[in-house]
Write a protein that holds these residues in place. Structure first.
Motif, PDB file in Angstrom:
ATOM      1  N   ALA A  15     -30.145  -4.421 -41.750  1.00 49.40           N
ATOM      2  CA  ALA A  15     -29.711  -5.377 -40.544  1.00 49.40           C
ATOM      3  C   ALA A  15     -29.608  -6.818 -41.275  1.00 49.40           C
ATOM      4  O   ALA A  15     -29.008  -7.714 -41.072  1.00 49.40           O
ATOM      5  CB  ALA A  15     -30.329  -5.022 -39.576  1.00 49.40           C
ATOM      6  N   GLU A  16     -31.016  -6.863 -41.824  1.00 49.18           N
ATOM      7  CA  GLU A  16     -31.226  -8.324 -42.594  1.00 49.18           C
ATOM      8  C   GLU A  16     -31.570  -8.035 -43.830  1.00 49.18           C
ATOM      9  O   GLU A  16     -32.589  -7.199 -44.450  1.00 49.18           O
ATOM     10  CB  GLU A  16     -32.450  -9.091 -41.783  1.00 49.18           C
ATOM     11  N   PRO A  17     -30.997  -8.715 -44.897  1.00 49.10           N
ATOM     12  CA  PRO A  17     -31.335  -8.447 -46.300  1.00 49.10           C
ATOM     13  C   PRO A  17     -32.799  -8.858 -46.673  1.00 49.10           C
ATOM     14  O   PRO A  17     -33.498  -9.576 -45.945  1.00 49.10           O
ATOM     15  CB  PRO A  17     -30.462  -9.573 -47.057  1.00 49.10           C
ATOM     16  N   LEU A  18     -33.277  -8.342 -47.667  1.00 53.50           N
ATOM     17  CA  LEU A  18     -34.667  -8.614 -48.189  1.00 53.50           C
ATOM     18  C   LEU A  18     -34.825 -10.296 -48.396  1.00 53.50           C
ATOM     19  O   LEU A  18     -33.806 -10.675 -49.105  1.00 53.50           O
ATOM     20  CB  LEU A  18     -35.189  -7.884 -49.286  1.00 53.50           C
ATOM     21  N   PRO A  19     -35.741 -10.799 -48.128  1.00 58.88           N
ATOM     22  CA  PRO A  19     -35.790 -12.250 -48.310  1.00 58.88           C
ATOM     23  C   PRO A  19     -35.407 -12.767 -49.824  1.00 58.88           C
ATOM     24  O   PRO A  19     -35.999 -11.876 -50.755  1.00 58.88           O
ATOM     25  CB  PRO A  19     -37.268 -12.703 -48.179  1.00 58.88           C
ATOM     26  N   ALA A  20     -34.520 -13.682 -49.961  1.00 58.17           N
ATOM     27  CA  ALA A  20     -34.268 -14.138 -51.244  1.00 58.17           C
ATOM     28  C   ALA A  20     -35.234 -14.577 -52.217  1.00 58.17           C
ATOM     29  O   ALA A  20     -35.049 -14.476 -53.597  1.00 58.17           O
ATOM     30  CB  ALA A  20     -33.001 -15.147 -51.131  1.00 58.17           C
ATOM     31  N   GLU A  21     -36.282 -14.968 -51.638  1.00 58.66           N
ATOM     32  CA  GLU A  21     -37.528 -15.575 -52.538  1.00 58.66           C
ATOM     33  C   GLU A  21     -38.445 -14.512 -53.065  1.00 58.66           C
ATOM     34  O   GLU A  21     -39.449 -14.769 -53.838  1.00 58.66           O
ATOM     35  CB  GLU A  21     -38.302 -16.612 -51.874  1.00 58.66           C
ATOM     36  N   TRP A  22     -38.090 -13.329 -52.528  1.00 60.48           N
ATOM     37  CA  TRP A  22     -38.980 -12.156 -53.031  1.00 60.48           C
ATOM     38  C   TRP A  22     -38.939 -11.958 -54.630  1.00 60.48           C
ATOM     39  O   TRP A  22     -37.660 -11.833 -55.285  1.00 60.48           O
ATOM     40  CB  TRP A  22     -38.809 -10.819 -52.407  1.00 60.48           C
ATOM     41  N   THR A  23     -39.926 -11.690 -55.336  1.00 60.06           N
ATOM     42  CA  THR A  23     -39.806 -11.262 -56.768  1.00 60.06           C
ATOM     43  C   THR A  23     -40.799 -10.069 -56.951  1.00 60.06           C
ATOM     44  O   THR A  23     -41.445  -9.568 -56.122  1.00 60.06           O
ATOM     45  CB  THR A  23     -40.398 -12.484 -57.662  1.00 60.06           C
ATOM     46  N   ARG A  24     -40.558  -9.451 -58.074  1.00 54.55           N
ATOM     47  CA  ARG A  24     -41.376  -8.294 -58.298  1.00 54.55           C
ATOM     48  C   ARG A  24     -42.723  -8.345 -58.150  1.00 54.55           C
ATOM     49  O   ARG A  24     -43.527  -7.520 -57.315  1.00 54.55           O
ATOM     50  CB  ARG A  24     -40.959  -7.780 -59.605  1.00 54.55           C
ATOM     51  N   GLU A  25     -43.128  -9.568 -58.580  1.00 53.62           N
ATOM     52  CA  GLU A  25     -44.721 -10.155 -58.522  1.00 53.62           C
ATOM     53  C   GLU A  25     -45.245 -10.070 -56.958  1.00 53.62           C
ATOM     54  O   GLU A  25     -46.348 -10.061 -56.575  1.00 53.62           O
ATOM     55  CB  GLU A  25     -45.038 -11.143 -59.346  1.00 53.62           C
ATOM     56  N   SER A  26     -44.507 -10.435 -56.002  1.00 56.37           N
ATOM     57  CA  SER A  26     -44.526 -10.708 -54.655  1.00 56.37           C
ATOM     58  C   SER A  26     -44.709  -9.362 -53.713  1.00 56.37           C
ATOM     59  O   SER A  26     -44.878  -9.422 -52.682  1.00 56.37           O
ATOM     60  CB  SER A  26     -43.681 -11.674 -53.982  1.00 56.37           C
ATOM     61  N   LEU A  27     -44.268  -8.395 -54.344  1.00 55.04           N
ATOM     62  CA  LEU A  27     -44.491  -7.193 -53.666  1.00 55.04           C
ATOM     63  C   LEU A  27     -45.743  -6.451 -53.794  1.00 55.04           C
ATOM     64  O   LEU A  27     -46.095  -5.755 -54.853  1.00 55.04           O
ATOM     65  CB  LEU A  27     -43.382  -6.007 -54.142  1.00 55.04           C
ATOM     66  N   THR A  28     -46.641  -7.003 -53.126  1.00 58.07           N
ATOM     67  CA  THR A  28     -48.067  -6.538 -52.926  1.00 58.07           C
ATOM     68  C   THR A  28     -48.551  -5.313 -52.160  1.00 58.07           C
ATOM     69  O   THR A  28     -49.632  -4.911 -51.976  1.00 58.07           O
ATOM     70  CB  THR A  28     -48.960  -7.813 -52.336  1.00 58.07           C
ATOM     71  N   ASN A  75     -43.777  -4.880 -48.278  1.00 56.19           N
ATOM     72  CA  ASN A  75     -44.353  -6.033 -47.709  1.00 56.19           C
ATOM     73  C   ASN A  75     -44.006  -6.167 -46.102  1.00 56.19           C
ATOM     74  O   ASN A  75     -43.697  -7.231 -45.466  1.00 56.19           O
ATOM     75  CB  ASN A  75     -43.904  -7.345 -48.042  1.00 56.19           C
ATOM     76  N   GLY A  76     -44.219  -4.898 -45.445  1.00 60.57           N
ATOM     77  CA  GLY A  76     -43.931  -4.580 -44.012  1.00 60.57           C
ATOM     78  C   GLY A  76     -42.401  -4.315 -43.533  1.00 60.57           C
ATOM     79  O   GLY A  76     -42.177  -4.040 -42.531  1.00 60.57           O
ATOM     80  N   CYS A  77     -41.633  -4.466 -44.546  1.00 61.47           N
ATOM     81  CA  CYS A  77     -40.009  -4.100 -44.196  1.00 61.47           C
ATOM     82  C   CYS A  77     -39.734  -2.424 -44.715  1.00 61.47           C
ATOM     83  O   CYS A  77     -40.163  -2.124 -45.658  1.00 61.47           O
ATOM     84  CB  CYS A  77     -39.124  -4.919 -45.195  1.00 61.47           C
ATOM     85  N   GLN A  78     -39.292  -2.027 -43.764  1.00 61.79           N
ATOM     86  CA  GLN A  78     -38.817  -0.646 -43.832  1.00 61.79           C
ATOM     87  C   GLN A  78     -37.577  -0.205 -44.446  1.00 61.79           C
ATOM     88  O   GLN A  78     -36.448  -0.997 -43.934  1.00 61.79           O
ATOM     89  CB  GLN A  78     -39.122   0.191 -42.575  1.00 61.79           C
ATOM     90  N   ILE A  79     -37.263   0.333 -45.534  1.00 60.82           N
ATOM     91  CA  ILE A  79     -35.976   0.839 -45.936  1.00 60.82           C
ATOM     92  C   ILE A  79     -35.827   2.274 -46.156  1.00 60.82           C
ATOM     93  O   ILE A  79     -36.552   2.954 -46.822  1.00 60.82           O
ATOM     94  CB  ILE A  79     -35.800   0.170 -47.541  1.00 60.82           C
ATOM     95  N   ASN A  80     -34.852   2.707 -45.584  1.00 62.00           N
ATOM     96  CA  ASN A  80     -34.693   4.199 -45.559  1.00 62.00           C
ATOM     97  C   ASN A  80     -33.577   4.408 -46.461  1.00 62.00           C
ATOM     98  O   ASN A  80     -32.555   4.118 -46.770  1.00 62.00           O
ATOM     99  CB  ASN A  80     -34.037   4.637 -44.136  1.00 62.00           C
ATOM    100  N   ASP A  81     -33.740   5.650 -47.150  1.00 59.28           N
ATOM    101  CA  ASP A  81     -32.573   6.242 -47.889  1.00 59.28           C
ATOM    102  C   ASP A  81     -32.743   5.669 -49.341  1.00 59.28           C
ATOM    103  O   ASP A  81     -32.445   4.571 -49.571  1.00 59.28           O
ATOM    104  CB  ASP A  81     -31.384   6.176 -47.286  1.00 59.28           C
ATOM    105  N   SER A  82     -32.534   6.672 -50.324  1.00 62.21           N
ATOM    106  CA  SER A  82     -32.938   6.241 -51.647  1.00 62.21           C
ATOM    107  C   SER A  82     -31.831   5.172 -52.018  1.00 62.21           C
ATOM    108  O   SER A  82     -31.838   4.252 -52.999  1.00 62.21           O
ATOM    109  CB  SER A  82     -33.159   7.391 -52.714  1.00 62.21           C
ATOM    110  N   TYR A  83     -30.418   5.619 -51.576  1.00 64.05           N
ATOM    111  CA  TYR A  83     -29.321   4.586 -52.189  1.00 64.05           C
ATOM    112  C   TYR A  83     -29.365   3.308 -51.540  1.00 64.05           C
ATOM    113  O   TYR A  83     -29.245   2.513 -52.312  1.00 64.05           O
ATOM    114  CB  TYR A  83     -27.970   5.366 -51.368  1.00 64.05           C
ATOM    115  N   VAL A  84     -29.951   3.205 -50.273  1.00 61.90           N
ATOM    116  CA  VAL A  84     -30.112   1.882 -49.648  1.00 61.90           C
ATOM    117  C   VAL A  84     -31.569   1.262 -50.374  1.00 61.90           C
ATOM    118  O   VAL A  84     -31.348  -0.084 -50.747  1.00 61.90           O
ATOM    119  CB  VAL A  84     -30.521   1.733 -48.247  1.00 61.90           C
ATOM    120  N   ILE A  85     -32.264   2.001 -50.576  1.00 60.51           N
ATOM    121  CA  ILE A  85     -33.626   1.302 -51.089  1.00 60.51           C
ATOM    122  C   ILE A  85     -33.067   0.733 -52.762  1.00 60.51           C
ATOM    123  O   ILE A  85     -33.641  -0.368 -52.969  1.00 60.51           O
ATOM    124  CB  ILE A  85     -34.794   2.438 -51.687  1.00 60.51           C
TER     125      ILE A  85
END
Length: 254
Positions: A15-28, A75-85
């Motif tokens: 419903a809301e895209p992941l934040p544009a400022e996220w990077t690989r290093e920010s996924l903690t 980072n607290g955001c839920q993503i379902n389904d491998s295609y969408v992930i």
């Protein structure tokens, strides 16, 4: 539209895209819900391991409205389904979005190749015994019981269901031939070029459960050979080590 809890349904964008400022290093804070021998979960493990993102694993489905797995919390955001992930996370992990061609191939992998391989494996009791071994259920006393007493033949009902629900499914080798053609058209060792990317992780993960070393199933080995994807598959696997490392305890491996 989103599910009752606001998360995405299968094949449905966030419903809301992941934040544009996220990077690989920010996924903690990354948590994957699923099971060890599930091909969609193997796809997501391959993606995270290729990207070098630390993550925790939890057995089974997450609580909430989505009734399947994998489910990934980032980072607290839920993503379902491998295609969408994959569609959602690829830009964060590799710095560029999936192209239209990437999305089309991701759909081919997820809703063509992966389902076709499942149908092929479910229809064969010997394949199901090998799948049990990949899942970590094939050794010792417990493994003996599964091989000789568990009704693995019931998996054929799963094959019948897939045929009914997806009457246009082709044979695994046909999807692999299509992938090989796309790989050749791109002109690199991998779908992403000279180094593997998200689409390589997706295709590798979709195949790996069925082509796992000594437990490789004949249909998967033959399809890789006939399609010419074998060299790519070996190189992709070398880039994504420990995809089959188990966590948890029997029989709840994840």
């Amino acid at each position: 539209m989103p599910l009752a809890d606001g998360t995405n349904d299968q094949r449905e964008d966030l419903a809301e895209p992941l934040p544009a400022e996220w990077t690989r290093e920010s996924l903690t804070d990354v948590v994957l819900y699923g099971t060890h021998a599930s091909p969609p979960c193997c796809k997501v493990r391959a993606l995270l391991k290729l990207a070098g993102v630390p993550f925790r694993r939890r057995f089974g489905k997450a609580s909430g409205a989505y009734a399947k797995f994998p489910v990934l919390f980032v980072n607290g955001c839920q993503i379902n389904d491998s295609y969408v992930i994959f569609k959602s996370l690829a830009p964060v992990l590799f710095g560029r979005p999936y192209s239209d061609d990437d999305v089309a191939l991701e759909e081919l992998v997820t809703y063509g190749l992966m389902l076709s391989c499942e149908r092929e494996a479910f229809a064969d009791v010997e394949c199901m015994k090998r799948w049990a071994a990949v899942a970590g259920l094939g050794s010792g006393i417990s493994g003996f019981a599964i091989r000789h007493f568990a009704p693995l033949s019931l998996a054929s009902k799963g094959a019948d269901r897939l045929s009914r629900e997806h009457p246009d499914l082709r044979e695994p080798v046909e999807y692999m031939v299509e992938l090989k053609r796309a790989l050749d058209d791109r002109g690199g060792r991998f779908f992403a070029g000279e180094a593997p990317g998200a689409l390589d992780a997706s295709a590798y993960g979709a195949i790996a459960v069925w082509a796992a070393g000594e437990n490789a199933m004949p249909f998967a080995t033959l399809a890789l050979e006939r399609s010419g994807l074998g060299t790519w598959y070996a190189a992709a696997g070398a880039a994504m080590p420990a995809v089959f490392e188990r966590e948890g305890y029997w029989p709840l491996y994840t």
